[in-house]
Design an enzyme around this catalytic site. Structure first.
Site, PDB file in Angstrom:
ATOM      1  N   HIS A 121       0.865  -1.178   0.000  1.00 51.44           N
ATOM      2  CA  HIS A 121       0.000   0.000   0.000  1.00 51.44           C
ATOM      3  C   HIS A 121       0.903   1.229   0.000  1.00 51.44           C
ATOM      4  O   HIS A 121       2.020   1.203   0.491  1.00 51.44           O
ATOM      5  CB  HIS A 121      -0.863  -0.040   1.268  1.00 51.44           C
ATOM      6  N   ASP A 198       3.033  -4.726   8.090  1.00 53.44           N
ATOM      7  CA  ASP A 198       1.778  -3.991   7.981  1.00 53.44           C
ATOM      8  C   ASP A 198       0.634  -5.000   8.099  1.00 53.44           C
ATOM      9  O   ASP A 198       0.380  -5.779   7.180  1.00 53.44           O
ATOM     10  CB  ASP A 198       1.739  -3.267   6.630  1.00 53.44           C
ATOM     11  N   GLN A 201      -4.479  -5.360   6.707  1.00 55.82           N
ATOM     12  CA  GLN A 201      -5.396  -6.249   6.000  1.00 55.82           C
ATOM     13  C   GLN A 201      -5.445  -7.658   6.575  1.00 55.82           C
ATOM     14  O   GLN A 201      -6.373  -8.409   6.289  1.00 55.82           O
ATOM     15  CB  GLN A 201      -4.996  -6.326   4.513  1.00 55.82           C
ATOM     16  N   LYS A 224     -10.747  -1.604  10.180  1.00 55.01           N
ATOM     17  CA  LYS A 224     -10.880  -2.818   9.390  1.00 55.01           C
ATOM     18  C   LYS A 224     -11.247  -4.020  10.264  1.00 55.01           C
ATOM     19  O   LYS A 224     -11.476  -5.118   9.760  1.00 55.01           O
ATOM     20  CB  LYS A 224      -9.593  -3.081   8.617  1.00 55.01           C
ATOM     21  N   CYS A 362      -4.704   2.340  -3.803  1.00 53.84           N
ATOM     22  CA  CYS A 362      -3.480   2.847  -3.158  1.00 53.84           C
ATOM     23  C   CYS A 362      -2.336   1.857  -3.317  1.00 53.84           C
ATOM     24  O   CYS A 362      -1.528   1.655  -2.402  1.00 53.84           O
ATOM     25  CB  CYS A 362      -3.728   3.159  -1.675  1.00 53.84           C
TER      26      CYS A 362
END
Length: 404
Positions: A121, A198, A201, A224, A362
Protein backbone atom coordinates in the site's frame (compact mmCIF):
# COMPACT_ATOMS: atom_id res chain seq x y z
CA UNK A 1 -19.85 -22.15 13.17
CA UNK A 2 -21.14 -18.82 11.88
CA UNK A 3 -24.77 -17.94 12.64
CA UNK A 4 -25.06 -15.55 9.72
CA UNK A 5 -28.56 -14.30 10.50
CA UNK A 6 -27.63 -13.46 14.08
CA UNK A 7 -24.43 -11.75 12.98
CA UNK A 8 -26.12 -9.66 10.29
CA UNK A 9 -28.68 -8.49 12.83
CA UNK A 10 -25.77 -6.97 14.80
CA UNK A 11 -24.92 -4.55 11.96
CA UNK A 12 -27.55 -1.84 11.54
CA UNK A 13 -26.13 -0.50 8.27
CA UNK A 14 -26.81 -3.81 6.51
CA UNK A 15 -30.52 -2.94 6.67
CA UNK A 16 -29.94 0.22 4.60
CA UNK A 17 -31.09 0.63 1.02
CA UNK A 18 -28.88 2.22 -1.64
CA UNK A 19 -30.49 3.57 -4.79
CA UNK A 20 -33.67 1.77 -3.78
CA UNK A 21 -31.91 -1.60 -3.49
CA UNK A 22 -30.88 -3.56 -0.43
CA UNK A 23 -27.25 -2.72 0.37
CA UNK A 24 -24.70 -5.37 -0.58
CA UNK A 25 -21.50 -4.18 1.06
CA UNK A 26 -18.40 -5.74 -0.52
CA UNK A 27 -15.79 -3.07 0.24
CA UNK A 28 -14.54 -4.53 3.50
CA UNK A 29 -10.86 -4.22 2.59
CA UNK A 30 -11.39 -0.44 2.61
CA UNK A 31 -13.27 -0.41 5.89
CA UNK A 32 -15.48 -2.83 7.78
CA UNK A 33 -18.95 -2.12 9.07
CA UNK A 34 -19.59 -1.64 12.79
CA UNK A 35 -21.77 -3.82 15.02
CA UNK A 36 -24.25 -2.13 17.34
CA UNK A 37 -22.12 -2.91 20.41
CA UNK A 38 -19.27 -0.81 18.99
CA UNK A 39 -21.60 2.07 18.17
CA UNK A 40 -23.10 1.79 21.66
CA UNK A 41 -19.61 1.86 23.19
CA UNK A 42 -18.91 5.26 21.61
CA UNK A 43 -22.28 6.64 22.66
CA UNK A 44 -21.84 5.29 26.20
CA UNK A 45 -18.45 6.97 26.57
CA UNK A 46 -19.77 10.42 25.64
CA UNK A 47 -22.97 9.88 27.60
CA UNK A 48 -21.54 8.61 30.89
CA UNK A 49 -17.77 9.10 31.34
CA UNK A 50 -16.62 11.76 28.85
CA UNK A 51 -13.42 13.18 30.37
CA UNK A 52 -9.74 13.52 29.56
CA UNK A 53 -7.48 10.70 30.63
CA UNK A 54 -4.30 10.33 32.70
CA UNK A 55 -4.67 13.89 34.00
CA UNK A 56 -7.43 14.12 36.56
CA UNK A 57 -8.09 12.83 40.05
CA UNK A 58 -11.83 13.23 39.64
CA UNK A 59 -14.06 10.20 39.15
CA UNK A 60 -14.91 10.64 35.46
CA UNK A 61 -11.26 11.01 34.51
CA UNK A 62 -10.36 7.89 36.45
CA UNK A 63 -13.19 5.90 34.81
CA UNK A 64 -12.19 7.09 31.34
CA UNK A 65 -8.54 6.28 32.01
CA UNK A 66 -9.40 2.81 33.26
CA UNK A 67 -11.55 2.06 30.19
CA UNK A 68 -8.86 3.40 27.85
CA UNK A 69 -6.06 1.39 29.43
CA UNK A 70 -8.24 -1.72 29.57
CA UNK A 71 -8.57 -1.48 25.79
CA UNK A 72 -4.77 -1.40 25.51
CA UNK A 73 -4.60 -4.58 27.59
CA UNK A 74 -7.22 -6.25 25.36
CA UNK A 75 -5.04 -5.49 22.33
CA UNK A 76 -1.94 -6.78 24.10
CA UNK A 77 -3.69 -10.03 24.96
CA UNK A 78 -5.34 -10.50 21.57
CA UNK A 79 -2.11 -10.01 19.61
CA UNK A 80 0.05 -11.57 22.34
CA UNK A 81 2.46 -8.71 22.89
CA UNK A 82 4.79 -9.35 25.81
CA UNK A 83 3.96 -6.10 27.63
CA UNK A 84 1.02 -3.71 27.43
CA UNK A 85 3.30 -0.69 27.02
CA UNK A 86 4.61 -2.20 23.77
CA UNK A 87 1.20 -1.29 22.32
CA UNK A 88 1.35 2.36 21.22
CA UNK A 89 -2.13 3.71 20.50
CA UNK A 90 -2.21 5.75 17.30
CA UNK A 91 -4.53 7.21 14.68
CA UNK A 92 -4.12 4.12 12.49
CA UNK A 93 -1.70 2.16 10.36
CA UNK A 94 -0.38 5.15 8.40
CA UNK A 95 0.34 7.06 11.61
CA UNK A 96 2.04 3.99 13.08
CA UNK A 97 4.30 3.49 10.07
CA UNK A 98 5.30 7.15 10.08
CA UNK A 99 6.31 6.95 13.74
CA UNK A 100 8.80 4.22 12.86
CA UNK A 101 9.96 5.83 9.61
CA UNK A 102 10.58 9.16 11.32
CA UNK A 103 12.33 7.48 14.22
CA UNK A 104 14.73 5.65 11.90
CA UNK A 105 15.96 9.01 10.63
CA UNK A 106 18.24 9.04 13.66
CA UNK A 107 19.39 5.44 13.11
CA UNK A 108 20.07 5.07 9.39
CA UNK A 109 23.21 6.30 7.68
CA UNK A 110 23.99 7.04 4.07
CA UNK A 111 24.06 3.90 1.90
CA UNK A 112 22.28 1.76 4.50
CA UNK A 113 19.64 -0.35 2.79
CA UNK A 114 15.97 -0.90 3.51
CA UNK A 115 13.70 -3.35 1.72
CA UNK A 116 10.04 -3.08 0.78
CA UNK A 117 7.87 -5.44 -1.27
CA UNK A 118 6.36 -4.74 -4.68
CA UNK A 119 2.82 -5.23 -3.38
CA UNK A 120 2.69 -2.56 -0.68
CA UNK A 121 0.00 0.00 0.00
CA UNK A 122 1.22 3.55 -0.60
CA UNK A 123 1.33 4.10 3.17
CA UNK A 124 4.09 1.48 3.33
CA UNK A 125 6.03 2.98 0.42
CA UNK A 126 5.94 6.77 0.66
CA UNK A 127 7.19 7.12 4.28
CA UNK A 128 10.23 5.00 3.45
CA UNK A 129 10.98 6.99 0.31
CA UNK A 130 10.86 10.13 2.45
CA UNK A 131 13.17 8.43 4.95
CA UNK A 132 15.67 7.62 2.20
CA UNK A 133 15.60 11.24 1.04
CA UNK A 134 16.39 12.40 4.59
CA UNK A 135 19.14 9.89 5.32
CA UNK A 136 20.68 8.83 2.02
CA UNK A 137 19.61 5.24 2.62
CA UNK A 138 18.79 3.05 -0.39
CA UNK A 139 15.35 1.52 -0.98
CA UNK A 140 15.22 -1.92 -2.57
CA UNK A 141 12.12 -3.83 -3.72
CA UNK A 142 11.19 -7.52 -3.50
CA UNK A 143 9.58 -8.31 -6.88
CA UNK A 144 6.34 -10.21 -7.41
CA UNK A 145 5.15 -12.73 -9.99
CA UNK A 146 2.01 -12.86 -12.12
CA UNK A 147 0.18 -14.91 -9.49
CA UNK A 148 0.60 -12.03 -7.08
CA UNK A 149 3.23 -13.69 -4.88
CA UNK A 150 6.57 -12.33 -3.72
CA UNK A 151 9.65 -13.86 -5.35
CA UNK A 152 11.57 -14.90 -2.25
CA UNK A 153 14.60 -16.09 -4.20
CA UNK A 154 15.08 -12.44 -5.22
CA UNK A 155 14.53 -11.35 -1.61
CA UNK A 156 17.46 -13.57 -0.65
CA UNK A 157 19.65 -11.70 -3.13
CA UNK A 158 18.61 -8.29 -1.74
CA UNK A 159 19.51 -9.10 1.85
CA UNK A 160 22.97 -8.16 3.08
CA UNK A 161 24.77 -6.76 6.09
CA UNK A 162 23.76 -3.33 4.78
CA UNK A 163 20.07 -4.19 5.27
CA UNK A 164 18.74 -2.38 8.34
CA UNK A 165 14.98 -2.67 7.98
CA UNK A 166 12.50 -4.81 6.02
CA UNK A 167 8.83 -3.90 5.71
CA UNK A 168 6.16 -6.06 4.11
CA UNK A 169 2.41 -6.28 4.35
CA UNK A 170 1.02 -9.43 5.94
CA UNK A 171 -1.81 -9.42 3.39
CA UNK A 172 -2.01 -7.43 0.15
CA UNK A 173 -4.94 -5.04 0.16
CA UNK A 174 -5.12 -5.11 -3.65
CA UNK A 175 -4.77 -8.85 -4.25
CA UNK A 176 -5.57 -10.60 -0.97
CA UNK A 177 -2.27 -12.52 -1.03
CA UNK A 178 -1.10 -13.77 2.36
CA UNK A 179 2.65 -13.23 2.42
CA UNK A 180 5.00 -15.75 4.11
CA UNK A 181 6.01 -13.29 6.81
CA UNK A 182 7.52 -15.94 9.11
CA UNK A 183 10.13 -16.74 6.46
CA UNK A 184 10.63 -13.07 5.61
CA UNK A 185 11.20 -12.18 9.28
CA UNK A 186 13.57 -15.08 9.87
CA UNK A 187 15.74 -14.25 6.86
CA UNK A 188 15.90 -10.57 7.81
CA UNK A 189 17.02 -11.44 11.32
CA UNK A 190 19.86 -13.56 9.96
CA UNK A 191 21.47 -10.41 8.51
CA UNK A 192 20.68 -8.34 11.61
CA UNK A 193 17.77 -6.36 10.12
CA UNK A 194 14.63 -5.28 11.94
CA UNK A 195 11.20 -5.97 10.41
CA UNK A 196 7.95 -4.01 10.26
CA UNK A 197 4.82 -5.90 9.21
CA UNK A 198 1.78 -3.99 7.98
CA UNK A 199 -1.12 -5.92 9.51
CA UNK A 200 -3.93 -3.63 8.34
CA UNK A 201 -5.40 -6.25 6.00
CA UNK A 202 -4.46 -9.37 7.94
CA UNK A 203 -5.80 -8.54 11.40
CA UNK A 204 -9.49 -8.84 10.37
CA UNK A 205 -8.91 -12.39 9.12
CA UNK A 206 -5.88 -13.77 10.98
CA UNK A 207 -4.98 -13.66 14.67
CA UNK A 208 -1.21 -13.06 14.67
CA UNK A 209 0.93 -14.04 17.63
CA UNK A 210 3.47 -11.25 17.91
CA UNK A 211 5.79 -13.08 20.29
CA UNK A 212 5.79 -16.17 18.09
CA UNK A 213 6.47 -14.07 15.00
CA UNK A 214 9.35 -12.38 16.86
CA UNK A 215 8.78 -9.26 14.77
CA UNK A 216 10.13 -5.85 15.78
CA UNK A 217 7.11 -3.81 14.65
CA UNK A 218 3.52 -4.65 13.68
CA UNK A 219 0.85 -2.09 12.78
CA UNK A 220 -2.96 -2.33 12.70
CA UNK A 221 -6.01 -0.10 12.05
CA UNK A 222 -9.20 -0.51 14.08
CA UNK A 223 -11.60 0.39 11.28
CA UNK A 224 -10.88 -2.82 9.39
CA UNK A 225 -11.63 -4.83 12.56
CA UNK A 226 -15.22 -3.60 13.08
CA UNK A 227 -13.84 -0.69 15.12
CA UNK A 228 -13.99 3.07 14.52
CA UNK A 229 -11.92 5.08 12.06
CA UNK A 230 -8.99 7.17 13.25
CA UNK A 231 -7.67 4.55 15.68
CA UNK A 232 -4.95 1.93 15.49
CA UNK A 233 -1.77 0.80 17.16
CA UNK A 234 1.93 0.36 16.69
CA UNK A 235 3.40 -2.69 18.35
CA UNK A 236 7.11 -2.46 18.94
CA UNK A 237 9.53 -4.54 20.95
CA UNK A 238 10.47 -2.61 24.06
CA UNK A 239 14.13 -2.29 23.14
CA UNK A 240 13.28 -0.87 19.73
CA UNK A 241 10.72 1.60 21.02
CA UNK A 242 13.35 2.84 23.46
CA UNK A 243 15.77 3.40 20.56
CA UNK A 244 13.35 5.61 18.65
CA UNK A 245 12.96 9.29 19.55
CA UNK A 246 9.49 10.75 20.25
CA UNK A 247 7.45 11.28 17.09
CA UNK A 248 5.92 14.57 18.24
CA UNK A 249 6.09 16.80 21.27
CA UNK A 250 3.26 17.94 23.51
CA UNK A 251 1.31 17.07 26.59
CA UNK A 252 1.36 13.58 28.09
CA UNK A 253 4.64 12.48 26.47
CA UNK A 254 6.84 14.38 28.92
CA UNK A 255 8.43 13.54 32.26
CA UNK A 256 9.57 17.09 33.15
CA UNK A 257 9.53 20.37 31.23
CA UNK A 258 11.60 23.46 31.86
CA UNK A 259 12.65 26.13 29.38
CA UNK A 260 16.17 24.75 29.62
CA UNK A 261 15.42 21.04 29.15
CA UNK A 262 12.59 18.54 28.64
CA UNK A 263 12.81 14.89 29.57
CA UNK A 264 10.42 12.36 28.11
CA UNK A 265 7.98 9.93 29.65
CA UNK A 266 8.51 6.20 29.45
CA UNK A 267 6.57 3.80 27.23
CA UNK A 268 3.91 3.99 25.95
CA UNK A 269 3.34 7.69 26.68
CA UNK A 270 6.55 8.76 24.95
CA UNK A 271 4.73 8.27 21.62
CA UNK A 272 1.25 9.37 22.69
CA UNK A 273 1.36 13.17 22.76
CA UNK A 274 -1.88 15.10 23.12
CA UNK A 275 -5.45 14.09 23.83
CA UNK A 276 -6.17 10.84 21.97
CA UNK A 277 -9.34 9.47 20.41
CA UNK A 278 -10.49 8.12 23.77
CA UNK A 279 -13.89 6.85 22.71
CA UNK A 280 -12.37 5.27 19.60
CA UNK A 281 -9.77 3.35 21.57
CA UNK A 282 -12.39 2.07 24.02
CA UNK A 283 -14.59 1.03 21.09
CA UNK A 284 -11.59 -0.72 19.49
CA UNK A 285 -11.46 -2.90 22.59
CA UNK A 286 -15.18 -3.60 22.24
CA UNK A 287 -14.69 -4.58 18.59
CA UNK A 288 -11.92 -7.02 19.51
CA UNK A 289 -14.19 -8.57 22.14
CA UNK A 290 -16.99 -8.89 19.59
CA UNK A 291 -14.85 -10.62 16.98
CA UNK A 292 -13.31 -12.95 19.55
CA UNK A 293 -16.80 -14.00 20.64
CA UNK A 294 -17.43 -15.12 17.06
CA UNK A 295 -13.97 -16.68 16.90
CA UNK A 296 -11.24 -15.98 14.40
CA UNK A 297 -11.07 -19.62 13.32
CA UNK A 298 -14.79 -19.48 12.53
CA UNK A 299 -14.32 -16.19 10.70
CA UNK A 300 -11.44 -17.52 8.60
CA UNK A 301 -13.28 -20.73 7.71
CA UNK A 302 -16.46 -18.96 6.65
CA UNK A 303 -14.67 -16.25 4.69
CA UNK A 304 -12.67 -18.90 2.85
CA UNK A 305 -15.94 -20.54 1.82
CA UNK A 306 -17.16 -17.18 0.53
CA UNK A 307 -13.90 -16.70 -1.40
CA UNK A 308 -14.08 -20.12 -3.04
CA UNK A 309 -17.73 -19.70 -3.98
CA UNK A 310 -17.22 -16.18 -5.35
CA UNK A 311 -14.14 -17.19 -7.35
CA UNK A 312 -15.95 -20.03 -9.09
CA UNK A 313 -19.07 -17.93 -9.64
CA UNK A 314 -17.35 -14.87 -11.09
CA UNK A 315 -15.12 -16.90 -13.40
CA UNK A 316 -18.30 -18.02 -15.16
CA UNK A 317 -18.45 -14.52 -16.65
CA UNK A 318 -16.75 -14.58 -20.05
CA UNK A 319 -13.79 -12.23 -20.20
CA UNK A 320 -13.46 -11.82 -16.43
CA UNK A 321 -9.85 -12.00 -15.25
CA UNK A 322 -8.79 -12.23 -11.61
CA UNK A 323 -5.55 -10.56 -10.50
CA UNK A 324 -3.92 -12.27 -7.53
CA UNK A 325 -4.30 -16.04 -7.79
CA UNK A 326 -2.11 -17.20 -4.94
CA UNK A 327 -3.29 -20.32 -3.12
CA UNK A 328 -2.84 -18.39 0.10
CA UNK A 329 -5.38 -15.56 0.09
CA UNK A 330 -7.87 -13.77 2.26
CA UNK A 331 -11.37 -13.07 0.94
CA UNK A 332 -10.48 -10.51 -1.74
CA UNK A 333 -11.10 -10.78 -5.48
CA UNK A 334 -9.65 -8.12 -7.78
CA UNK A 335 -10.76 -8.42 -11.38
CA UNK A 336 -11.50 -6.78 -14.69
CA UNK A 337 -13.91 -7.74 -17.45
CA UNK A 338 -12.35 -7.47 -20.89
CA UNK A 339 -11.38 -3.92 -21.75
CA UNK A 340 -14.16 -2.33 -19.67
CA UNK A 341 -12.83 0.31 -17.28
CA UNK A 342 -13.32 -0.75 -13.66
CA UNK A 343 -14.85 2.62 -12.76
CA UNK A 344 -17.67 2.04 -15.25
CA UNK A 345 -18.47 -1.35 -13.77
CA UNK A 346 -18.40 0.02 -10.23
CA UNK A 347 -20.71 2.87 -11.14
CA UNK A 348 -23.33 0.62 -12.72
CA UNK A 349 -23.45 -1.98 -9.97
CA UNK A 350 -23.64 0.81 -7.37
CA UNK A 351 -27.02 1.67 -8.92
CA UNK A 352 -28.02 -1.88 -7.99
CA UNK A 353 -27.00 -1.36 -4.36
CA UNK A 354 -23.65 -3.14 -4.54
CA UNK A 355 -20.61 -1.46 -3.01
CA UNK A 356 -17.20 -2.50 -4.35
CA UNK A 357 -13.93 -0.62 -4.72
CA UNK A 358 -12.56 0.43 -8.10
CA UNK A 359 -9.20 1.94 -9.01
CA UNK A 360 -5.61 1.27 -7.98
CA UNK A 361 -6.44 0.71 -4.29
CA UNK A 362 -3.48 2.85 -3.16
CA UNK A 363 -1.22 0.25 -4.78
CA UNK A 364 -0.23 1.81 -8.09
CA UNK A 365 2.97 -0.24 -8.50
CA UNK A 366 0.84 -3.41 -8.60
CA UNK A 367 -1.35 -1.96 -11.36
CA UNK A 368 1.75 -0.86 -13.27
CA UNK A 369 3.11 -4.41 -12.97
CA UNK A 370 -0.02 -5.81 -14.59
CA UNK A 371 -0.19 -2.88 -17.06
CA UNK A 372 -3.76 -2.01 -16.11
CA UNK A 373 -5.36 1.24 -14.84
CA UNK A 374 -6.95 -0.51 -11.88
CA UNK A 375 -9.35 -3.27 -10.92
CA UNK A 376 -12.76 -3.89 -9.48
CA UNK A 377 -12.22 -5.25 -5.97
CA UNK A 378 -14.83 -7.25 -4.10
CA UNK A 379 -13.75 -7.92 -0.52
CA UNK A 380 -15.79 -10.08 1.83
CA UNK A 381 -16.33 -10.21 5.57
CA UNK A 382 -17.94 -12.68 7.95
CA UNK A 383 -21.27 -10.83 7.72
CA UNK A 384 -21.54 -11.30 3.94
CA UNK A 385 -23.60 -14.10 2.39
CA UNK A 386 -23.54 -16.44 -0.58
CA UNK A 387 -26.75 -14.78 -1.76
CA UNK A 388 -24.92 -11.45 -1.92
CA UNK A 389 -22.30 -13.06 -4.17
CA UNK A 390 -25.12 -14.20 -6.46
CA UNK A 391 -26.40 -10.61 -6.57
CA UNK A 392 -22.88 -9.40 -7.43
CA UNK A 393 -22.71 -11.93 -10.25
CA UNK A 394 -26.07 -10.85 -11.67
CA UNK A 395 -25.08 -7.18 -11.45
CA UNK A 396 -21.78 -7.80 -13.23
CA UNK A 397 -23.54 -9.66 -16.02
CA UNK A 398 -25.91 -6.72 -16.42
CA UNK A 399 -23.05 -4.22 -16.39
CA UNK A 400 -21.15 -6.19 -19.00
CA UNK A 401 -24.22 -6.30 -21.24
CA UNK A 402 -24.65 -2.52 -20.96
CA UNK A 403 -20.99 -1.68 -21.55
CA UNK A 404 -20.04 -4.10 -24.31
Amino acid sequence: MIDINKIRADFPILKEKVNGKQLVYLDNAATSQKPQVVIDSIVNYYTTINSNIHRGVHTLSQKATDAYEQARIKLQQHFNAKKSYEIILTAGTTHSINIVATGFSSILKKDDEIIVSAMEHHSNIVPWQMLCERTGAILKVIPMNLEGELVLSEYDKLLSKKTKLVFVNHVSNALGTINPIEEIIDKAHKVGAAVLIDGAQSAPHIKPDLQKLDVEFYVVSAHKLCGPTGVGFLYGKEEWLNKLPPYQGGGEMIEKVTFEKTTYAGLPHKFEAGTPNISGVIAFGTAIDYMNEIGFDNIASYENELLEYATKKLLQIEGLKIYGTSKHKTAVISFNIGEIHPYDIGSIIDKLGIAVRTGHHCAQPIMDFYKIPGTVRASFSFYNTFEEIDLLYDALVKAKTMLC
